[in-house]
Design a protein around this motif. Structure first.
Motif, short mmCIF file in Angstrom:
data_model
loop_
_atom_site.label_atom_id
_atom_site.label_comp_id
_atom_site.label_asym_id
_atom_site.label_seq_id
_atom_site.Cartn_x
_atom_site.Cartn_y
_atom_site.Cartn_z
N ARG A 83 0.77 -0.97 -0.37
CA ARG A 83 0.16 0.32 0.39
C ARG A 83 0.82 1.27 -0.47
O ARG A 83 0.34 2.80 -0.62
CB ARG A 83 -1.22 -0.46 1.55
CG ARG A 83 -1.92 -0.92 1.08
CD ARG A 83 -2.46 -0.83 3.09
NE ARG A 83 -1.84 -0.93 3.81
CZ ARG A 83 -2.03 -0.82 5.83
NH1 ARG A 83 -2.87 0.02 6.16
NH2 ARG A 83 -1.09 -0.97 6.04
N ASP A 204 5.24 2.32 10.18
CA ASP A 204 4.84 1.80 9.92
C ASP A 204 4.28 2.40 8.60
O ASP A 204 4.05 3.00 8.45
CB ASP A 204 4.63 1.21 9.60
CG ASP A 204 3.27 -0.22 8.76
OD1 ASP A 204 3.89 -1.56 8.86
OD2 ASP A 204 3.15 0.17 7.47
N GLY A 206 2.68 2.18 5.80
CA GLY A 206 1.78 2.08 5.16
C GLY A 206 0.51 2.21 6.13
O GLY A 206 -0.25 3.17 6.10
MG MG Z 1 3.12 -1.82 6.26
#
Ligand code: MG
Ligand code: PRP
Ligand code: URA
Length: 213
Positions: A83, A204, A206
């Motif tokens: 993503r 992270d 995303g």
């Molecule tokens: Mg991720």
């Protein structure tokens, strides 16, 4: 732009570095994070397209004939790795609105750290195009390497990776698996932690872009 090693470049432009610092901050929320990722991607696109070939054309201004330059027919495709790569797409499209957009869906299994493929859709004429793969994070390099394995089946003209933060481990893996790919990033960080996250990184990407977790 600094050459980190053969085919790996780090953008040291002050605007890119300043904005990168802001997205590293754990107190930066999703809205600001998204805006900054898009802005950094746009600034990186400006540098990455520096060597696009030009051709001369004649146009008529209100005053006379001018010999001018336009980009000479290179076809580009940008390919975000889902993503998190999606966060960089609009930044590139703002500068290169005619680029086609392919998508590669990969997530990294949290236990094995191996990429798992769940979606792929590329433009039909990939073989005629220069490809820029987008993913903010190059950690173990497994996801980017798998993405290039897939794209190479279609014989594109050239391959580049644009990421925001790279780990030395990811650079090593990608340049070994795909020495022909040019890698552009805004920072090379220290290392990976035991969970395969880049240290100090930004967490992270995303989850921070989309407010999940
Ligand atoms: Mg991720
Ligand atoms: O270099 P690697 O070790 O393969 O790790 C990097 C990958 O991990 C992240 O994706 P993630 O699996 O978190 O998926 P997401 O973008 O859907 O959050 C990131 O956006 C890269 O695609
Ligand atoms: O640090 C990391 C490593 C992988 N994926 C991320 O989003 N961040």
């Amino acid at each position: 732009m600094i050459e980190y090693k053969k085919n790996v470049y780090v953008f040291d432009h002050p605007l890119i570095q300043h904005k990168l610092t802001l997205i590293r901050d754990k107190n930066t929320g999703s809205k600001e994070f998204r805006e900054l990722v898009e802005e950094i991607a746009m600034l990186m696109a400006y540098e990455v397209t520096r060597n696009l070939p030009l051709k001369e054309v004649e146009i008529e201004t209100p005053v006379g004939i001018a010999k001018c330059k336009v980009i000479s027919g290179r076809k580009l495709a940008i390919v975000p790795i889902l993503r998190a790569g999606l966060g960089m797409v609009d930044g590139l499209l703002r500068l290169i609105p005619a680029a086609k957009v392919g998508h590669i869906g990969l997530y990294r299994d949290p236990q094995t750290l191996k990429p798992v493929e769940y979606y792929c859709k590329l433009p039909q004429d990939v073989h005629e195009r220069d490809i820029i793969v987008l993913d903010p994070m190059l950690a173990t390099g497994g996801s980017a390497s798998a993405a290039f394995d897939y794209i190479k089946k279609y014989n594109p003209q050239s391959l580049k990776l644009m990421c925001l933060i790279a780990a030395p481990e990811g650079i090593e893996r990608l340049t070994t698996d795909h020495p022909d790919v040019e890698v552009y990033c805004a920072a090379v960080d220290e290392k990976l932690n035991d969970h395969g996250y880049i240290v100090p990184g930004l967490g992270d990407a995303g989850d921070r872009l989309f407010g999940t977790k």
